[in-house]
Design a protein around this motif. Structure first.
Motif, PDB file in Angstrom:
ATOM      1  N   HIS A   1       6.830   0.490   4.152  1.00  0.00           N
ATOM      2  CA  HIS A   1       5.558   1.147   3.841  1.00  0.00           C
ATOM      3  C   HIS A   1       4.430   0.477   4.609  1.00  0.00           C
ATOM      4  CE1 HIS A   1       7.278   3.577   0.710  1.00  0.00           C
ATOM      5  NE2 HIS A   1       7.858   2.496   0.207  1.00  0.00           N
ATOM      6  N   LEU A   2       3.487   1.285   5.035  1.00  0.00           N
ATOM      7  CA  LEU A   2       2.280   0.767   5.689  1.00  0.00           C
ATOM      8  C   LEU A   2       1.407   0.048   4.672  1.00  0.00           C
ATOM      9  CD1 LEU A   2       1.757   4.106   7.511  1.00  0.00           C
ATOM     10  CD2 LEU A   2       2.023   1.950   8.743  1.00  0.00           C
ATOM     11  N   SER A   3       1.134   0.734   3.574  1.00  0.00           N
ATOM     12  CA  SER A   3       0.321   0.151   2.500  1.00  0.00           C
ATOM     13  C   SER A   3       1.250  -0.560   1.521  1.00  0.00           C
ATOM     14  CB  SER A   3      -0.442   1.271   1.779  1.00  0.00           C
ATOM     15  OG  SER A   3       0.468   2.131   1.109  1.00  0.00           O
TER      16      SER A   3
ATOM     17  N   ARG B   1       2.725   5.205  -7.808  1.00  0.00           N
ATOM     18  CA  ARG B   1       3.375   4.652  -6.610  1.00  0.00           C
ATOM     19  C   ARG B   1       4.159   3.380  -6.922  1.00  0.00           C
ATOM     20  NH1 ARG B   1       0.841   7.664  -2.465  1.00  0.00           N
ATOM     21  NH2 ARG B   1      -1.284   8.205  -3.016  1.00  0.00           N
TER      22      ARG B   1
ATOM     23  N   ALA C   1       7.603   7.936   2.503  1.00  0.00           N
ATOM     24  CA  ALA C   1       6.264   8.372   2.080  1.00  0.00           C
ATOM     25  C   ALA C   1       6.302   8.803   0.605  1.00  0.00           C
ATOM     26  CB  ALA C   1       5.731   9.445   3.029  1.00  0.00           C
TER      27      ALA C   1
ATOM     28  N   TYR D   1      -4.197   3.599   5.961  1.00  0.00           N
ATOM     29  CA  TYR D   1      -2.978   3.600   6.768  1.00  0.00           C
ATOM     30  C   TYR D   1      -3.169   3.077   8.190  1.00  0.00           C
ATOM     31  CZ  TYR D   1      -1.343   6.425   2.877  1.00  0.00           C
ATOM     32  OH  TYR D   1      -1.004   6.866   1.621  1.00  0.00           O
TER      33      TYR D   1
ATOM     34  N   ASN E   1      10.606   5.053   5.899  1.00  0.00           N
ATOM     35  CA  ASN E   1       9.352   5.256   5.175  1.00  0.00           C
ATOM     36  C   ASN E   1       9.405   6.677   4.630  1.00  0.00           C
ATOM     37  OD1 ASN E   1       6.839   5.533   4.094  1.00  0.00           O
ATOM     38  ND2 ASN E   1       5.729   4.750   5.884  1.00  0.00           N
TER      39      ASN E   1
ATOM     40  N   HIS F   1       8.651   8.020  -4.272  1.00  0.00           N
ATOM     41  CA  HIS F   1       8.339   7.918  -5.706  1.00  0.00           C
ATOM     42  C   HIS F   1       8.906   9.070  -6.521  1.00  0.00           C
ATOM     43  CE1 HIS F   1       5.682   5.065  -3.857  1.00  0.00           C
ATOM     44  NE2 HIS F   1       5.005   6.010  -3.238  1.00  0.00           N
TER      45      HIS F   1
HETATM   46  O1  CA2 Z   1       2.157   3.162   2.669  1.00  0.00           O
HETATM   47  C1  CA2 Z   1       3.046   3.947   3.026  1.00  0.00           C
HETATM   48  O2  CA2 Z   1       3.648   3.846   4.078  1.00  0.00           O
HETATM   49  C2  CA2 Z   1       3.370   5.156   2.128  1.00  0.00           C
HETATM   50  O3  CA2 Z   1       4.745   5.442   2.252  1.00  0.00           O
HETATM   51  C3  CA2 Z   1       2.538   6.304   2.649  1.00  0.00           C
HETATM   52  C4  CA2 Z   1       2.694   7.558   1.812  1.00  0.00           C
HETATM   53  C5  CA2 Z   1       2.428   7.255   0.339  1.00  0.00           C
HETATM   54  O4  CA2 Z   1       2.694   8.415  -0.428  1.00  0.00           O
HETATM   55  C6  CA2 Z   1       3.294   6.121  -0.166  1.00  0.00           C
HETATM   56  O5  CA2 Z   1       2.941   5.859  -1.505  1.00  0.00           O
HETATM   57  C7  CA2 Z   1       3.075   4.871   0.674  1.00  0.00           C
HETATM   58  C8  CA2 Z   1       1.703   8.628   2.266  1.00  0.00           C
HETATM   59  C9  CA2 Z   1       1.835   9.002   3.691  1.00  0.00           C
HETATM   60  C10 CA2 Z   1       0.744   9.960   4.018  1.00  0.00           C
HETATM   61  O6  CA2 Z   1       0.266   9.655   5.288  1.00  0.00           O
HETATM   62  C11 CA2 Z   1      -0.971  10.070   5.614  1.00  0.00           C
HETATM   63  C12 CA2 Z   1      -1.422   9.673   6.832  1.00  0.00           C
HETATM   64  C13 CA2 Z   1      -2.681  10.037   7.220  1.00  0.00           C
HETATM   65  C14 CA2 Z   1      -3.459  10.819   6.400  1.00  0.00           C
HETATM   66  C15 CA2 Z   1      -3.002  11.223   5.180  1.00  0.00           C
HETATM   67  C16 CA2 Z   1      -1.738  10.851   4.789  1.00  0.00           C
END
Ligand code: CA2
Length: 144
Positions: free
Chosen positions: A102-104, A113, A78, A24, A76, A82
């Motif tokens: 989304h970041l990723s 996902r 997160a 991230y 977002n 899903h």
């Molecule tokens: O890539 C993204 O922005 C996501 O929305 C991030 C979500 C993930 O469940 C999606 O599939 C994609 C997760 C966010 C959790 O963020 C964290 C940040 C730091 C440490 C752990 C989790």
């Protein structure tokens, strides 16, 4: 329509920059908010950035964006992306355009996902560019 852009962030994004920087990135949510506010000022837009770990807050804020006649919502959601039919339905229920952010890139990650309840209702989606995804979404919102 106002120049207000809601930027809504879902569960665990408050941990951004602290854990899993390999996925991230190193930017915190405050860093992202600061950069968005700088660009928003140049574009003549106003940002209202929020984060919640609770699904219902995101639903309420989507309704609020419509009530405040916001130009757009950058969302977002997160992990709720899903899973959440409630957020899907809220996006469908408002006229305010929603841009999924989304970041990723979820499509390159685990199979769970690959489904997006947000993406099926959103105007468009931007994913995979780290913090830049938010900036790109703001550029799109500025052109509505
Ligand atoms: O890539 C993204 O922005 C996501 O929305 C991030 C979500 C993930 O469940 C999606 O599939 C994609 C997760 C966010 C959790 O963020 C964290 C940040 C730091 C440490 C752990 C989790």
């Amino acid at each position: 329509m106002t120049d207000l852009v809601y930027v809504l962030n879902g569960p665990n994004l408050n941990l951004l920059g602290v854990r899993e920087p390999d996925i991230y990135g190193h930017d915190t949510l405050d860093d992202i908010a600061g950069a968005l506010e700088d660009r928003a000022r140049e574009l003549g837009l106003t940002i209202d950035m929020r984060q919640s770990n609770h699904e219902g807050h995101l639903v309420d804020w989507l309704h609020e964006a419509q009530a405040h006649d916001a130009r757009a919502v950058l969302l977002n959601a997160a992990a709720f992306t899903h899973t959440s039919v409630a957020i899907h339905d809220a996006i469908k229920a408002i006229r305010t355009p929603v841009i999924e952010v989304h970041l990723s890139n979820p499509h390159t990650r685990e199979a769970f996902r690959h489904v997006s309840f947000v993406g099926r209702a959103a105007k468009g989606s931007i994913a995979g560019f780290g913090a830049l995804s938010y900036q790109l979404a703001l550029e799109a919102a500025a052109r509505f």
